[in-house]
Scaffold this active site. Structure first.
Site, mmCIF file in Angstrom:
data_model
loop_
_atom_site.group_PDB
_atom_site.id
_atom_site.type_symbol
_atom_site.label_atom_id
_atom_site.label_comp_id
_atom_site.label_asym_id
_atom_site.label_seq_id
_atom_site.Cartn_x
_atom_site.Cartn_y
_atom_site.Cartn_z
ATOM 1 C CG ASP A 470 -1.992 1.037 1.131
ATOM 2 O OD1 ASP A 470 -2.625 1.165 0.671
ATOM 3 O OD2 ASP A 470 -1.485 1.704 1.683
ATOM 4 C CG LEU A 471 1.067 3.382 -4.066
ATOM 5 C CD1 LEU A 471 1.229 4.494 -4.857
ATOM 6 C CD2 LEU A 471 2.628 3.018 -3.569
ATOM 7 C CG ASP A 513 -3.465 3.466 -2.263
ATOM 8 O OD1 ASP A 513 -4.035 2.790 -1.672
ATOM 9 O OD2 ASP A 513 -2.679 4.503 -1.096
#
Length: 860
Positions: A470-471, A513
């Protein structure tokens, strides 16, 4: 005289026997030649017709690659053809090939640079039609015919552009074998003339060159772009003497011997003649009826005078009156369609020149302008005392031609539609299984691959591993620089992830994301940690977008399919749990899934469900801890504290439920409930004349960001000075949140005091205090508790009190555990004290009893 007549008749009969024998031999050879010719035409046409379907597919998919080309071409080789290979040459350079094995040397061949093939390739392009070349020696070895199909694809508007050449290589040896040229029982020697489909004028490329010198039987092999001439003689050559010559001569000798009985023989012959004549008339009538029923017309052409004799049906076919009038060569040639005239003449001249059979098909234009398709077959016959004639039959095949044309068009349309459907299906499947932005597989594709990876890993003695990525700070980039920048970051992230794994791993984008890496590993779990650290490290590197330097990180959750063989989809759930732990522990890190995490998730889920149920059942209640004047020890207010009246565990403090309540986004709901209870209890206290001046209520940061907060407070009609909102220090330090600042100012305008809670644990500044201007400032218990024994801590608290006094802010000390704390704080100038030294948090009724008991003690 009789002997002379018999001798003349015998010589004539012998000559006729020789002529008939020769004609029979030639007819027999002609039958075999026609069989070979038909097989050649059929096989060549069938091979090229197969390739036309591939050409149609290229027109609809001009940018197809090698794999797609090979898939389509492989279908043609399953049809029992003599195709050796098929090459695609966009812009006249071979870049598509099937099969590839054995034909590698042909890849990259530029037809324009090859002297042997450039002429045919360019002629196919310029004439926009198939060109059949060969036989040719192939670079791969062997001889073959090469059919070159020019390909034109739709361009802008209604125009077409030249795409290139599709070359179909027909193996010559297999073609000869399939056409029967090597059959042991063929019985004739064959020669083929007309290399490059040039007909009789071309070079001989098959058979003994001497065949053409031995009065062969010839026929024309019609090809899609020209013709060959086939010539043949019997295996043992033409016989000079008929096999029945001596037998016939013996008969003639016997007939001569019988000349002495001419009258008797003549009588018998006359009777037989009458019977034969009657039979001939009967047969003639039957033939006439048959021709009439079939619509076949009969004609006769005098080759010496060019006079024609047409029966009624031929006249009807050509639209001429059935008047029995004579016809000339111009009547026939003048009716032929101009486009087909040259071909019809060539067929006729070829038959006349060879003395063989005549066969042709062409269109005619009738006097009324109607165009008809006719087919004509004939043979040349010459009576001993007459000029040579061509006698044949002709019939109208317009209906058959049109039907065949319709069938061909329907098949082409069907093939085209099928190709389009297959291409559309492939595109739809790709779109359905891939992310449109990054081109990575999507969640649907991942679900399909989970089971496959897990099964393959177990079969190979390893296990499947899944990294959920996950960004971090992606939303900030998206909100500040726009979605285009966010998209650029996602594409960059996908590139980084693909660069970190080999082609055996599966990389997918499963959310906004969020990404996933699915791979198979052995027993070395450390390589997963190294992979995660490598991803985290590279993702920290700045990314430049339109002059902006963007930075973001990633959190990684890792789950491994252990020996328990968990379900593949559970692997994704476990990785998600590990990702959640990585984010909670500060982000920009990785975490492995453990059973303890699973237990914590289960507990958190249970508590979350209980919190939501507790809100529905009003289990969250207000407890109140009194606050005392440091000098007089009179109650100057109470702080409302949230408690959970759990049906099984009793009263629970916020440390049990606050974190999960924040994750559920229900803290604001709890705050609102506690405020309503505090206001209701405050009215009750006022009615009981308890003289509690005010009540302080904690307000979360999320509540302060509520756009409807002020409107809801206005409806409560709170009296000035009776309520204080306690804000944690971090709220007012966020100077970027205009909504929070605006709400705080409006709260003050409604007569609600602002207090700063837990002061001293953060990084508050004097400027921040001046900006907020709170009514009170509460020193955190972590600073208050050590002041009895620590002079340094006492000095810190003294400094905070002095700052508050200089700014006109009342100072509240919480965590006052003993009277020694109270004495020290009073000496330092603190205004209000709160802690267990004076009273614990109590329910509303208990607080009422506590206040009343203090009054009774004071009165006594």
């Amino acid at each position: 005289m009789a002997i002379l007549v018999i001798a003349i008749c015998a010589a004539y009969a012998d000559h006729q026997n020789t002529t008939l024998s020769d004609q029979a031999n030639r007819a027999d050879v002609l039958v075999k030649v026609n069989l070979v010719r038909a097989k050649l035409e059929r096989n060549i046409s069938a091979n090229l017709q197969l390739v036309r379907g591939l050409v149609a597919a290229v027109v609809t998919e001009p940018y197809m690659g090698q794999q797609r080309f090979a898939t389509l071409a492989s279908n043609l080789f399953r049809e029992g053809s003599q195709l050796r290979n098929i090459a695609g040459a966009p812009d006249l350079v071979i870049s598509l090939m099937y099969p590839m094995k054995g034909n590698e040397r042909a890849m990259g061949l530029d037809y324009r640079q090859d002297e042997r093939q450039s002429e045919a390739a360019l002629r196919a392009r310029d004439e926009r039609k198939l060109v059949l070349a060969g036989p040719l020696d192939l670079k791969q070895g062997g001889k073959a015919l090469i059919g070159r199909f020019p390909v034109f694809v739709p361009s802008a508007g209604d125009t077409e552009r030249f795409w290139g050449i599709i070359s179909a290589v027909v193996d010559l040896q297999r073609l000869y074998e399939a056409s029967g040229l090597f059959d042991d029982d063929l019985g004739i020697d064959v020669a083929l003339i007309g290399k490059d489909a040039l007909g009789p004028s071309g070079v001989q490329f098959f058979g003994d060159p001497d065949i053409r010198k031995k009065n062969p039987v010839t026929a024309e092999v019609l090809l899609p772009s020209g013709s060959w001439q086939i010539a043949a003689i019997p295996k043992k050559g033409w016989r000079s003497t008929p096999s029945n010559a001596w037998f016939l001569r013996a008969i003639m000798a016997a007939a001569g011997a019988l000349i002495v009985i001419p009258f008797w023989a003549t009588g018998r012959l006359l009777g037989e003649r009458q019977r034969n004549y009657a039979e001939l008339r009967r047969l003639s009538r039957r033939l006439e009826l048959a021709l009439e029923a079939s619509g076949i017309g009969v004609w006769e052409h005098n080759l010496a005078t060019n006079d024609l004799s047409w029966d009624a049906r031929v006249n009807e076919i050509y639209g001429k009156p059935c008047d029995g009038g004579s016809r000339g060569y111009t009547d026939w040639a003048g009716a032929i369609h101009p486009v087909d005239l040259a071909g019809a003449h060539a067929d006729f001249d070829s038959a006349v020149a060879s003395g063989g059979s005549y066969s042709s098909e062409y269109r005619i234009v009738r006097p009324d302008g109607e165009i008809r398709h006719v087919r004509s077959k004939a043979t040349i016959y010459q009576a001993p005392t007459e000029t040579p004639k061509m006698i044949g039959a002709e019939w109208d095949v317009t209906a058959d031609v049109l039907l065949n044309s319709d069938l061909v068009r329907a098949k082409q349309l069907s093939d085209s539609k099928n190709a389009e459907l297959e291409a559309a299906k492939a595109r739809i499947e790709h779109i359905a299984l891939h992310d449109s932005l990054t081109g990575l597989p999507n969640r649907r594709y991942l679900d399909q691959m989970l089971e496959e990876y897990a099964a393959n890993a177990r079969r190979d003695g390893g296990c499947a591993a899944l990294l959920h990525i996950d960004l971090d700070r992606f939303k900030h980039i998206n909100d500040t620089l726009g979605h285009a920048a966010g998209d650029a970051m996602l594409v960059h992230a996908s590139t980084v992830l693909q660069s970190k794994v080999d082609n055996r791993a599966f990389v997918a984008r499963i959310g906004g994301d969020e990404f996933v890496i699915l791979c198979a590993i052995g027993n070395n779990i450390k390589q997963l940690a190294q992979l995660a650290e490598g991803i985290i490290s590279q993702m920290r590197e700045p990314v430049y977008y339109q002059g902006h330097r963007c930075r973001f990180g990633v959190s990684v959750g890792i789950a491994v399919d252990s020996a328990k063989h968990i379900e593949a989809k559970q692997l994704l759930v476990n990785a998600d749990i590990a990702l959640y732990r990585a984010k909670r522990r500060g982000r920009n890190r990785h975490e492995f899934f453990t059973e303890m995490m699973q237990s914590e998730i289960v507990d958190s889920k249970r508590i979350a469900d209980e919190i939501l149920g507790g809100l529905e059942r009003n289990e969250f209640i207000a407890f109140y801890q009194p606050q005392f004047d440091a000098k007089t020890l009179e109650i100057v207010g109470v702080e409302a504290l949230a408690r959970w009246r759990h049906p099984n565990k009793g009263i629970l403090a916020p440390d049990v439920f606050l974190r999960i309540a924040e994750e559920l986004n229900v803290v604001s709901t709890i705050d609102r409930s506690i405020l309503n209870q505090a206001l209701s209890d405050f009215e009750e206290w006022s009615a009981a004349d308890l003289h509690i001046p005010r009540v302080s209520v904690n307000v979360s940061a999320r509540r302060l960001q509520d756009e409807g907060l002020i409107e809801s407070l206005e409806e409560l009609q709170i009296k000035n000075g009776t309520v204080s909102f306690e804000l944690v220090e971090s709220i007012f330090l966020d100077g970027d949140d205009d909504l929070v600042s605006w709400n705080v100012d409006r709260i003050k305008e409604l007569g609600i005091d602002i207090e700063i809670d837990d002061f001293g644990t953060g990084y508050a500044s004097i400027v921040s205090l001046l900006k907020l201007q709170p009514r009170r400032l509460k020193i955190d218990r972590q600073l208050v508790i050590p002041i009895v024994a620590s002079a340094k801590r006492r000095q810190v608290v003294s400094s905070i009190i002095e700052i508050g006094q200089s700014l006109g802010i009342e100072i509240v000390a919480e965590g006052v555990e003993t009277m020694d704390h109270a004495r020290v704080l009073k000496g330092l100038g603190c205004d209000i004290l709160q802690g267990y030294a004076f009273g614990q948090a109590l329910g509303s009724n208990d607080l009422k009893a506590f206040v009343q008991s203090r009054r009774l003690r004071a009165a006594s």
